[in-house]
Write an enzyme that holds these catalytic residues in place. Sequence first.
Site, PDB file in Angstrom:
ATOM      1  CB  CYS A 107     -53.511  27.113  -6.530  1.00  0.00           C
ATOM      2  SG  CYS A 107     -52.263  25.835  -6.878  1.00  0.00           S
ATOM      3  CG  HIS A 200     -53.936  26.093  -1.880  1.00  0.00           C
ATOM      4  ND1 HIS A 200     -55.106  25.965  -2.606  1.00  0.00           N
ATOM      5  CD2 HIS A 200     -52.967  25.500  -2.622  1.00  0.00           C
ATOM      6  CE1 HIS A 200     -54.867  25.310  -3.733  1.00  0.00           C
ATOM      7  NE2 HIS A 200     -53.573  25.019  -3.770  1.00  0.00           N
ATOM      8  CD  GLU A 202     -57.798  27.388  -0.733  1.00  0.00           C
ATOM      9  OE1 GLU A 202     -57.642  26.518  -1.609  1.00  0.00           O
ATOM     10  OE2 GLU A 202     -57.050  28.390  -0.654  1.00  0.00           O
TER      11      GLU A 202
END
Length: 264
Positions: A107, A200, A202
């Site tokens: 990001c 993202h 994660e």
Amino acid sequence: MGIEGECKRRYALLLAARDSEYVKKVYGGYFNVFVAAFGEEEEQKERWDMYRVVDGEFPDMNELQGYDGFVVSGSPYDAYGDDNWILELCFLLQTLDSMQKKVLGICFGHQVLCRALGGKIGKSQSGWDIGLRKVNFVKDFSPCGFLETLVEKPTALTIIECHQDEVWEVPVGAEVVAYSDKTGIEMFTIGDHILGIQGHPEYSKDILNNLIDRLLHQDFIEIELANDARSKLEIAEPNRKCWQEICKTFLKGLWNTYPSINEH
């Protein structure tokens, strides 16, 4: 901070955001979120350190050679800003690029990596992108080492997004690997050592839901956008495992052990 013990590999998280109260309470901080996503279950295989670059904490330049890879996190700050820590981060990323060190940008990390290496970034002309997004892989991209060994190249994967800035133009020598109907450059590579991902890998759905709550509370987004993002989260799942395996394969060179993308 880091995982203790004798380790074969060493990685650093360059944290460009401060821990939210929710993430601290549920996960113990973003460090744990990233290690859970990209680290090995057997801790003795590797060590992860964290540098809170958002607070001016950076690795010693003399110790960079000792790391196998770096991950630059997301951030509420603009990657095109001129805060001292952002400029220092750009210099660090230029140094790591010259050393051919593996760097994964997520990001904000994707955007600041692009900026540091000569690309162009800025506000998205189409506004916020929050929620699940289908990311399409370019059919004819030149295979990178960490992608060419996939049994089958992915054609599209869904990822969690939360951004209002984007990459406008990749650096010279970079290649766009993936795009979406919202963002033209969702993923780019430079050789086998630079990987930027706009989404993202994660994030879990609960982390995004909490982030939506905070953005609403701060009047950064409209209720309609929040409701639309939440409704899509309820009926679909991101391809988290696929994205995380791609990132781990990139960071660790696990090219001979990576399974078919369709097995996940």
